[in-house]
Write an enzyme that holds these catalytic residues in place. Structure first.
Site, PDB file in Angstrom:
ATOM      1  CD  GLU A  83      -2.653   1.342   2.490  1.00 26.81           C
ATOM      2  OE1 GLU A  83      -2.264   2.207   3.297  1.00 26.81           O
ATOM      3  OE2 GLU A  83      -3.607   0.579   2.686  1.00 26.81           O
ATOM      4  CG  ASP A  98      -1.989  -1.086   5.217  1.00 29.51           C
ATOM      5  OD1 ASP A  98      -3.083  -0.578   5.522  1.00 29.51           O
ATOM      6  OD2 ASP A  98      -0.887  -0.523   5.410  1.00 29.51           O
ATOM      7  CG  ASP A 104      -4.873  -0.250   8.328  1.00 25.41           C
ATOM      8  OD1 ASP A 104      -5.057   0.273   7.219  1.00 25.41           O
ATOM      9  OD2 ASP A 104      -5.692  -0.188   9.274  1.00 25.41           O
ATOM     10  CD  GLU A 139      -6.584  -0.366   3.883  1.00 27.23           C
ATOM     11  OE1 GLU A 139      -7.435   0.094   3.100  1.00 27.23           O
ATOM     12  OE2 GLU A 139      -5.888   0.352   4.627  1.00 27.23           O
TER      13      GLU A 139
HETATM   14  P1  P6P Z   1     -11.820   7.253   9.337  1.00 24.30           P
HETATM   15  C1  P6P Z   1      -6.691   4.085   9.052  1.00 24.30           C
HETATM   16  O1  P6P Z   1      -6.232   5.324   8.522  1.00 24.30           O
HETATM   17  C2  P6P Z   1      -7.696   3.518   8.072  1.00 24.30           C
HETATM   18  O2  P6P Z   1      -7.108   3.308   6.831  1.00 24.30           O
HETATM   19  C3  P6P Z   1      -8.290   2.230   8.614  1.00 24.30           C
HETATM   20  O3  P6P Z   1      -7.408   1.544   9.436  1.00 24.30           O
HETATM   21  C4  P6P Z   1      -9.519   2.702   9.375  1.00 24.30           C
HETATM   22  O4  P6P Z   1     -10.560   1.738   9.413  1.00 24.30           O
HETATM   23  C5  P6P Z   1      -9.939   3.952   8.586  1.00 24.30           C
HETATM   24  O5  P6P Z   1      -8.781   4.441   7.936  1.00 24.30           O
HETATM   25  C6  P6P Z   1     -10.478   5.017   9.501  1.00 24.30           C
HETATM   26  O6  P6P Z   1     -10.947   6.063   8.681  1.00 24.30           O
HETATM   27  O7  P6P Z   1     -12.232   8.085   8.129  1.00 24.30           O
HETATM   28  O8  P6P Z   1     -13.002   6.625  10.052  1.00 24.30           O
HETATM   29  O9  P6P Z   1     -10.876   7.967  10.274  1.00 24.30           O
END
Ligand code: P6P
Length: 283
Positions: free
Chosen positions: A64, A83, A86, A227
């Site tokens: 990623e 990833d 993450d 993901e």
């Molecule tokens: P939001 C973390 O940046 C991520 O990619 C995932 O791990 C997580 O589920 C999501 O983004 C959270 O995004 O917009 O809810 O903050």
């Protein structure tokens, strides 16, 4: 496949150490999805790539954190999309983060994923491997090895919901659906880290995680290859369901390596409620 999983275990042990010791500040760079990288993203990516280089069964990898694929071994059988760290921005506030791996045959797509794994770097470091069944391992930090704990499965129905995204950007029908779950007594469980949030629902035996399309992100935020497909594989193998609102996520292909999709993961009862809501909506 065993060599791949052993490489993931070795990488996870090294990444766990790096999280506890390395600099957690932002790097000067962005990844292919435009996310600002932290130095640990880059360190974790390098750790994983170095472990995968040793595995002759791996033909190619794609991270990623990188724009394009990296060739590995010409006669390898598997393609791996991962990833490396993450939710890395959560490290600064001491919340759990994770590494996610999708193992594919012949091409990168939902129908051609053949195994998945993820690591949760939390109060305990845990590894979940999904092939025919879903297995939970826990890191014994004294022995520096992952010990098998049990098989994981999802029941018919749960009690928790992880509602991702920016609520003011949700489509009205999605907001009504989420509000109804809470009106029915479901508890909100959402950390902003996909790996611990989905791990929690799996360990609790059911519930719903939703990262929908919305006004600001019509195609969702989470990446198919790195993901969404891996967790869809895990949830399907655990007896749950994983959809984009209408279709099984593992039926989807990709147009580009870094494609995203709306995604819903959970136990049967909750996903059927999502299907009912989204049945009335044009895809
Ligand atoms: P939001 C973390 O940046 C991520 O990619 C995932 O791990 C997580 O589920 C999501 O983004 C959270 O995004 O917009 O809810 O903050």
């Amino acid at each position: 496949m065993t060599d791949i999983m052993n490489a993931i275990k070795s990488a996870a042990i090294k990444i766990n150490k790096a999280i506890k010791t390395e600099d957690t500040s932002k790097a000067e760079s962005e990844n292919s999805s435009g996310d600002v990288q932290v130095k640990l993203d880059i360190i974790s990516d390098e750790i994983i790539e170095n472990e995968f280089k040793k595995v002759s069964a791996i033909k190619e990898i794609v991270s990623e954190e990188k724009e394009d694929v990296t060739p590995m071994h010409e006669n390898g059988d598997y393609l791996i999309a991962y990833d490396p760290l993450d939710g890395s921005s959560l490290i600064d506030v001491n919340l759990s983060v994770g590494s996610i791996f999708g193992i594919y045959k012949d091409e990168y797509s939902g129908p051609t994923i053949v195994a998945a794994a993820y690591v949760v770097y939390g109060p305990r470091v845990e590894l979940v491997i999904a092939r025919d069944v879903v297995e939970l391992y826990r890191l014994d930090e004294e022995k520096n090895e992952f010990i098998f704990q049990k098989e994981l499965s999802l029941g018919e129905k749960g009690k928790i919901v992880g509602p991702g995204g920016t609520q003011k950007e949700w489509y009205s029908y999605h907001k009504e659906m989420i509000d109804k779950f809470f009106a029915d007594g479901y508890r909100l469980r959402y950390s902003g880290g996909m790996v611990p949030d989905l791990h929690q629902i799996l360990l609790k035996g059911g519930g719903l995680f939703a990262y929908p399309g919305a006004n600001d992100k019509p195609k969702g935020k989470l990446r198919k290859l790195f993901e969404v497909f891996p967790f869809a594989y895990v949830y399907n193998r655990a007896g749950g369901l994983a959809i984009d609102g209408k279709d099984d996520l593992l039926e989807l292909g990709i147009d580009h390596i870094h494609d995203t999709t709306p995604c819903f993961f959970g136990s049967d009862y909750e996903i059927k409620r999502v299907l009912k809501t989204y049945a009335k909506v044009e895809k």
